[in-house]
Design an enzyme around this catalytic site. Structure first.
Site, PDB file in Angstrom:
ATOM      1  N   GLY A  35      -1.418   7.161  -2.739  1.00 24.39           N
ATOM      2  CA  GLY A  35      -2.765   7.106  -2.163  1.00 24.39           C
ATOM      3  C   GLY A  35      -3.566   5.915  -2.629  1.00 24.39           C
ATOM      4  N   HIS A  49       0.864  -1.175   0.000  1.00 22.99           N
ATOM      5  CA  HIS A  49       0.000   0.000   0.000  1.00 22.99           C
ATOM      6  C   HIS A  49       0.900   1.224   0.000  1.00 22.99           C
ATOM      7  CE1 HIS A  49      -3.626   2.403   0.834  1.00 22.99           C
ATOM      8  NE2 HIS A  49      -2.738   3.204   1.427  1.00 22.99           N
ATOM      9  N   CYS A  50       0.758   2.091  -1.004  1.00 31.95           N
ATOM     10  CA  CYS A  50       1.663   3.234  -1.140  1.00 31.95           C
ATOM     11  C   CYS A  50       0.931   4.515  -0.759  1.00 31.95           C
ATOM     12  CB  CYS A  50       2.179   3.324  -2.581  1.00 31.95           C
ATOM     13  SG  CYS A  50       3.329   4.702  -2.810  1.00 31.95           S
ATOM     14  N   PRO A  51       1.266   5.104   0.395  1.00 37.11           N
ATOM     15  CA  PRO A  51       0.581   6.354   0.764  1.00 37.11           C
ATOM     16  C   PRO A  51       0.941   7.510  -0.165  1.00 37.11           C
ATOM     17  CG  PRO A  51       2.340   5.831   2.327  1.00 37.11           C
ATOM     18  CD  PRO A  51       2.233   4.669   1.404  1.00 37.11           C
TER      19      PRO A  51
END
Ligand SMILES: [Zn+2]
Ligand SMILES: [Zn+2]
Length: 369
Positions: free
Chosen positions: A173, A168-170
């Protein structure tokens, strides 16, 4: 039998999807719920490129090539396109099991495991599949009520199982998975190229501006002066140019020694004694050079006082009295070109005064020295 027409509201499936994604544009765009870091990413990319296009590109386009802003614009658009494609797309979310499907799967599992006596831990819910002659375990997701396909994983932030889950890549997003991994890779690749591009032409711009303003030329000139251990004043006047066999007596004839002396030598103390104490009203106390009296007694050879121009005439500052000197001052003689109106160097810039006989001090000069 009458037909009753019941008006039912038609909904899109995304409106009922579980999980923690947000949707816009009627379900065309989906992202994670936490989007703060994504906006920061977008701001950094757009802000950096805006500064580059506003302050660097006009100069580079005129003085180097108009292709620079064009290539920069293409790279920038590609980076933003790949970012949006990664952020706004479905990374490969697996739909959760419907209630009836979940019930059926639960029944299957219980039948396979048999009756577990109360108080005993039930066996892990795992299924084995064979892929390329390797046994791969499929884990059961208690949230989505499904056996996850190979390489799928449940994202705790999006609360969904994602196929070929990468991470999951913040920054973008969104989850990175089976459906958007290639765009994520192209985003990172093009962003690296854009960063190198902007950084490289930043340096080119700085160097070109420096050359235009003469800053590099000035530095080069002073490097030349330091290597010869001479001053700008001496260079302009040609004091040590070799005419009349006058050589620079301060040069060590060695580039490194000259550099070390000028750049790494000790910083000499001020001979001005600006904060020295003096009494008003006493004879000679208003003479600012009176403060030099004690400095001249110090052991520092560089702090030797020198005569003022008014006391010695216009040329005495660079031409010491040879007849009274006991040291080799052949190199200190005034150069022929010094007959021109010359700048009076400060006391620190003058050559060191040779030792003086007591007879050199005329009566009445004792107050100054
Ligand atoms: Zn799941
Ligand atoms: Zn996620």
């Amino acid at each position: 039998m009458s037909t009753v027409m019941v008006a039912k509201k038609v909904k899109r499936k995304w409106e009922n999807l579980p999980g923690k994604n947000t949707f816009c544009c009627d379900g065309r765009v989906m992202m994670a719920r936490q989007k703060g870091v994504f906006y920061l990413t977008l701001f950094l990319i757009v802000g950096t490129c805006a500064l580059f296009f506003a302050f660097e590109c006009p100069y580079l386009a005129v003085n180097l090539s108009p292709a620079i802003p064009a290539v920069g614009a293409v790279l920038f658009l590609f980076v933003v396109a790949m970012l949006f494609r990664t952020s706004f797309s479905d990374p490969g979310v697996l739909p959760r099991a419907l209630p009836e499907e979940a019930t059926f799967i639960e029944m299957e599992i219980e039948a396979a495991n048999g009756n577990v006596p109360p108080g005993q831990r039930p066996p892990p819910r795992i299924r084995n599949v064979q892929i390329n002659n390797q046994i791969v375990k499929l884990k059961y997701c208690y949230t989505c009520k499904i056996f996850r396909p190979p390489r799928a994983s449940h994202c705790s932030i999006c609360d969904n199982c994602v196929e070929r889950f990468d991470h999951h890549c913040p920054w973008v997003g969104n989850c990175v998975g089976k459906r958007n991994y290639r765009y994520f890779y192209l985003f990172t690749l093009s962003l690296s190229l854009l960063t190198i591009f902007i950084f490289a032409f930043d340096i080119v711009h700085m160097v070109m501006r420096s050359v235009d303003s003469g800053f590099v030329g000035l530095t080069g000139f002073h490097t030349y002066l330091i290597s010869l251990n001479q001053t700008t004043n001496e260079d302009i006047k040609g004091s040590w140019s070799g005419k009349n066999r006058v050589q620079n007596p301060y040069s060590h004839r060695n580039f490194m020694k000259n550099c070390c002396e000028v750049l790494c030598g000790p910083v000499h103390p001020s001979v001005l004694d600006r904060r020295g104490l003096m009494l008003e009203g006493l004879p000679g106390s208003t003479n600012p050079t009176a403060a030099l009296t004690h400095v001249s007694k110090s052991k520092n050879p560089e702090a030797q006082p020198t005569k003022t121009k008014a006391e010695h005439g216009p040329d005495d500052d660079v031409k010491p009295d040879v007849s009274t000197s006991t040291t080799d001052i052949s190199g200190l003689e005034k150069s022929p070109s010094s007959s021109e109106p010359e700048m009076l160097p400060s006391p620190q810039d003058l050559p060191p005064e040779p030792p003086r006989d007591n007879t050199d001090c005329a009566p009445g000069k004792e107050d100054t020295y």
